[in-house]
Motif scaffolding. Structure first.
Motif, mmCIF file in Angstrom:
data_model
loop_
_atom_site.group_PDB
_atom_site.id
_atom_site.type_symbol
_atom_site.label_atom_id
_atom_site.label_comp_id
_atom_site.label_asym_id
_atom_site.label_seq_id
_atom_site.Cartn_x
_atom_site.Cartn_y
_atom_site.Cartn_z
ATOM 1 N N GLY A 153 0.800 -1.182 0.000
ATOM 2 C CA GLY A 153 0.000 0.000 0.000
ATOM 3 C C GLY A 153 0.853 1.261 0.000
ATOM 4 N N ASP A 154 1.512 1.542 1.138
ATOM 5 C CA ASP A 154 2.316 2.761 1.235
ATOM 6 C C ASP A 154 3.546 2.691 0.350
ATOM 7 N N LEU A 155 4.140 1.486 0.268
ATOM 8 C CA LEU A 155 5.338 1.325 -0.555
ATOM 9 C C LEU A 155 4.997 1.523 -2.025
ATOM 10 N N ASP A 156 3.860 0.948 -2.466
ATOM 11 C CA ASP A 156 3.434 1.128 -3.861
ATOM 12 C C ASP A 156 3.164 2.602 -4.153
ATOM 13 N N HIS A 157 2.501 3.280 -3.226
ATOM 14 C CA HIS A 157 2.200 4.700 -3.399
ATOM 15 C C HIS A 157 3.501 5.515 -3.469
ATOM 16 N N ALA A 158 4.458 5.202 -2.614
ATOM 17 C CA ALA A 158 5.737 5.912 -2.610
ATOM 18 C C ALA A 158 6.495 5.664 -3.905
ATOM 19 N N LEU A 159 6.451 4.415 -4.413
ATOM 20 C CA LEU A 159 7.133 4.103 -5.678
ATOM 21 C C LEU A 159 6.489 4.853 -6.849
ATOM 22 N N ARG A 160 5.153 4.876 -6.881
ATOM 23 C CA ARG A 160 4.467 5.604 -7.959
ATOM 24 C C ARG A 160 4.802 7.096 -7.900
ATOM 25 N N GLU A 161 4.800 7.647 -6.692
ATOM 26 C CA GLU A 161 5.129 9.067 -6.514
ATOM 27 C C GLU A 161 6.563 9.340 -6.953
ATOM 28 N N ASN A 162 7.467 8.414 -6.609
ATOM 29 C CA ASN A 162 8.874 8.555 -6.991
ATOM 30 C C ASN A 162 9.013 8.522 -8.514
ATOM 31 N N ARG A 163 8.316 7.599 -9.177
ATOM 32 C CA ARG A 163 8.370 7.517 -10.650
ATOM 33 C C ARG A 163 7.810 8.794 -11.286
ATOM 34 N N ARG A 164 6.697 9.252 -10.731
ATOM 35 C CA ARG A 164 6.082 10.467 -11.273
ATOM 36 C C ARG A 164 7.025 11.668 -11.127
ATOM 37 N N LEU A 165 7.638 11.804 -9.967
ATOM 38 C CA LEU A 165 8.568 12.912 -9.750
ATOM 39 C C LEU A 165 9.802 12.771 -10.629
ATOM 40 N N SER A 166 10.315 11.551 -10.781
ATOM 41 C CA SER A 166 11.480 11.317 -11.648
ATOM 42 C C SER A 166 11.154 11.679 -13.087
ATOM 43 N N SER A 167 9.960 11.295 -13.523
ATOM 44 C CA SER A 167 9.534 11.624 -14.882
ATOM 45 C C SER A 167 9.442 13.134 -15.072
ATOM 46 N N ARG A 168 8.882 13.816 -14.073
ATOM 47 C CA ARG A 168 8.757 15.265 -14.148
ATOM 48 C C ARG A 168 10.141 15.922 -14.187
ATOM 49 N N ILE A 169 11.063 15.446 -13.386
ATOM 50 C CA ILE A 169 12.424 15.995 -13.378
ATOM 51 C C ILE A 169 13.083 15.788 -14.737
ATOM 52 N N ARG A 170 12.930 14.579 -15.321
ATOM 53 C CA ARG A 170 13.516 14.322 -16.649
ATOM 54 C C ARG A 170 12.929 15.260 -17.694
ATOM 55 N N SER A 171 11.607 15.498 -17.623
ATOM 56 C CA SER A 171 10.996 16.399 -18.614
ATOM 57 C C SER A 171 11.505 17.834 -18.425
ATOM 58 N N TRP A 172 11.697 18.254 -17.160
ATOM 59 C CA TRP A 172 12.243 19.596 -16.917
ATOM 60 C C TRP A 172 13.674 19.695 -17.434
ATOM 61 N N GLU A 173 14.465 18.641 -17.206
ATOM 62 C CA GLU A 173 15.851 18.655 -17.697
ATOM 63 C C GLU A 173 15.882 18.721 -19.213
ATOM 64 N N ALA A 174 14.998 17.947 -19.857
ATOM 65 C CA ALA A 174 14.941 17.970 -21.325
ATOM 66 C C ALA A 174 14.526 19.362 -21.820
ATOM 67 N N GLU A 175 13.546 19.961 -21.159
ATOM 68 C CA GLU A 175 13.112 21.299 -21.548
ATOM 69 C C GLU A 175 14.219 22.320 -21.354
ATOM 70 N N LEU A 176 14.936 22.200 -20.256
ATOM 71 C CA LEU A 176 16.047 23.098 -19.985
ATOM 72 C C LEU A 176 17.133 22.951 -21.043
ATOM 73 N N GLU A 177 17.434 21.707 -21.415
ATOM 74 C CA GLU A 177 18.456 21.481 -22.446
ATOM 75 C C GLU A 177 17.995 22.033 -23.787
ATOM 76 N N ARG A 178 16.718 21.837 -24.126
ATOM 77 C CA ARG A 178 16.198 22.395 -25.384
ATOM 78 C C ARG A 178 16.290 23.913 -25.385
ATOM 79 N N SER A 179 16.015 24.521 -24.224
ATOM 80 C CA SER A 179 16.045 25.978 -24.181
ATOM 81 C C SER A 179 17.465 26.494 -24.366
ATOM 82 N N HIS A 180 18.451 25.721 -23.904
ATOM 83 C CA HIS A 180 19.845 26.144 -24.114
ATOM 84 C C HIS A 180 20.254 25.963 -25.569
ATOM 85 N N LEU A 181 19.775 24.890 -26.206
ATOM 86 C CA LEU A 181 20.121 24.648 -27.604
ATOM 87 C C LEU A 181 19.271 25.492 -28.542
ATOM 88 N N ASP A 182 18.134 25.895 -28.073
ATOM 89 C CA ASP A 182 17.148 26.579 -28.904
ATOM 90 C C ASP A 182 17.246 28.092 -28.761
#
Length: 181
Positions: free
Chosen positions: A1-30
């Motif tokens: 229960g709590d572990l699954d919720h924490a893992l999902r939250e961790n994946r969601r946050l990791s995904s969001r961080i990766r998208s921000w990093e990609a956007e940041l890199e695009r803004s530097h190249l763009d």
């Protein structure tokens, strides 16, 4: 229960961080002309808003300083009046064992209890304070100069890059009679 919720939250946050990093890199190249122009505009607007807020705070501080000075003068004047009243009261109170040859005329030091004179002095000091312009304070002027220098340092590299890009663009399309800035 709590572990699954924490893992999902961790994946969601990791995904969001990766998208921000990609956007940041695009803004530097763009950093094309339009991207650079919008970044410059945002930076300028932010600096202007902060400068405006700072100027408002400074104006408020200056008015508070002037109000403080006026209140200090009033307080000083009232304290002098209180001292004068106390001295006058002491002068009028008969001293036991003193001579009664004074004829009942109280002793009053000259100029201590002249309210007209005190009002004139207070008004003179207030007008002198009004002439005192806190906005011309040396430290305040230094801070303003430092902010201006900082503004130039922040904007200069972007301005050079924009000039370089515009000159490259104008070099490529010299056949167009209209130049876009």
């Amino acid at each position: 229960g709590d572990l699954d919720h924490a893992l999902r939250e961790n994946r969601r946050l990791s995904s969001r961080i990766r998208s921000w990093e990609a956007e940041l890199e695009r803004s530097h190249l763009d950093l094309d002309e339009e991207g650079l122009r919008s970044e410059l505009t945002r930076a300028i607007e932010t600096l202007q808003m902060k400068e405006h807020k700072l100027e408002q705070s400074q104006e408020e501080n200056l008015s508070l300083l002037e109000e403080r000075d006026a209140l200090q003068l009033r307080l000083s004047s009232l304290m002098r009046q209180m001292e004068s009243s106390a001295a006058n009261s002491r002068a009028m109170t008969p001293v036991p064992g003193g001579s009664s040859g004074g004829g009942g005329v109280p002793f009053s030091p000259p100029g201590l209890l002249d309210p007209q004179q005190q009002i004139l002095e207070l008004n003179a000091k207030l007008s002198e304070l009004r002439k005192l312009n806190y906005a011309l304070d040396v430290e305040l002027q230094k801070e303003k100069g430092l902010r201006t220098q900082q503004h130039v340092r922040v904007m200069e590299p972007r301005s050079r890059e924009a000039d370089r890009m515009l000159s490259q663009q104008s070099g490529q399309s010299t056949d167009s009679p209209v130049k876009h800035l």
